[in-house]
Design an enzyme around this catalytic site. Structure first.
Site, mmCIF file in Angstrom:
data_model
loop_
_atom_site.group_PDB
_atom_site.id
_atom_site.type_symbol
_atom_site.label_atom_id
_atom_site.label_comp_id
_atom_site.label_asym_id
_atom_site.label_seq_id
_atom_site.Cartn_x
_atom_site.Cartn_y
_atom_site.Cartn_z
ATOM 1 N N LYS A 67 1.320 4.377 -2.666
ATOM 2 C CA LYS A 67 1.410 5.705 -2.676
ATOM 3 C C LYS A 67 2.403 6.148 -2.792
ATOM 4 O O LYS A 67 2.674 7.840 -3.256
ATOM 5 C CB LYS A 67 1.008 6.104 -1.001
ATOM 6 N N TYR A 88 0.918 -1.326 -0.205
ATOM 7 C CA TYR A 88 -0.027 -0.153 -0.120
ATOM 8 C C TYR A 88 0.899 1.048 -0.183
ATOM 9 O O TYR A 88 0.900 2.483 -0.568
ATOM 10 C CB TYR A 88 -0.916 0.178 1.466
#
Length: 240
Positions: free
Chosen positions: A151, A147
């Site tokens: 980003k 994750y």
């Protein structure tokens, strides 16, 4: 935002829904997308007459092209673009799978790339774009390493796209929340919630409306000389 045409990819719930609502309150006409038809319809109905929902899978390039084409058909242009679709599921290095990796990059990164690509032909010169990132882009947050990597990719893209689109005066910025009270966060254990809150100087998670306010600012003419930037909404978690 009066008279502006806004598209919010991933706007049916959570931060995206709050941004869509904030844009509407400021006078924009909003097209919001989501994967589940019932959530999309409910979100548009809640926001009111200025909003329209379009069912679309952000991981599908064809769906993104359909959404942007519909925005152009209905309104002739796109002034504001929010790329918010996101996924966050834990996996340690030893637990990581190809499917887990591909799913996160498809939703969190691929959707942003092909979303802005599909929108560009309809975007006015001087338009504005916000990518919804995360302070995880520069933090080592286990077991959410994939994750965080997605980003970080968004943060890098924002810099490159801001440079590439500067000749058209299209601004591209990132709003980067810290831990935020959303449905996604509700799936996290209480132990994990407390661990996330502990390093936040303000002592709590963000509310979605606080993140939305930052995004609406970056999208507005109030931020007309801001591009390629990242605005952190994290209660000081990454700043102090």
């Amino acid at each position: 935002m009066t008279g502006k045409i806004a598209v919010v990819v991933g706007g049916a719930k959570g931060i995206g829904f709050a941004i869509a609502g904030g844009l509407s309150k400021e006078g924009a006409t909003v097209l919001l997308t989501g994967r589940k038809p019932d959530e999309v319809a409910a979100a548009a109905e809640t926001i009111g007459a200025s909003a329209r929902g379009i069912q679309a899978d952000a991981a599908s390039q064809a769906d993104l092209e359909r959404v942007m084409a519909e925005a152009k058909r209905l309104h002739g242009r796109i002034d504001v673009l929010v790329l918010n679709a996101g996924l966050s599921e834990p996996a340690t290095i030893t637990e990581e799978t190809g499917e887990h990796f591909d799913r996160h990059f498809a939703v969190n990164v691929r959707a942003a790339l092909f979303g802005i690509q599909a929108a560009l032909p309809a975007m006015e010169d001087g338009a504005s774009v916000v990518l919804v990132g995360s302070i995880a882009d520069v933090m080592g947050v286990t077991p959410f390493s994939t994750y965080g990597a997605t980003k970080a990719a968004l943060r890098s893209y924002a810099r490159s796209w801001a440079a590439e689109l500067a000749s058209r005066r299209i601004r591209v910025n990132v709003v980067a929340p810290g831990p935020t009270d959303t449905d996604m966060m509700a799936a996290v254990s209480e132990e994990m919630r407390q661990a996330l809150i502990a390093p936040i100087p303000l002592g709590r998670m963000a509310h979605v409306d606080e993140v939305a306010s930052a995004a609406v600012f970056l999208l507005s003419d109030e931020a007309s000389f801001i591009t390629g930037a990242e605005l952190c909404v994290d209660g000081g978690m990454r700043q102090v």
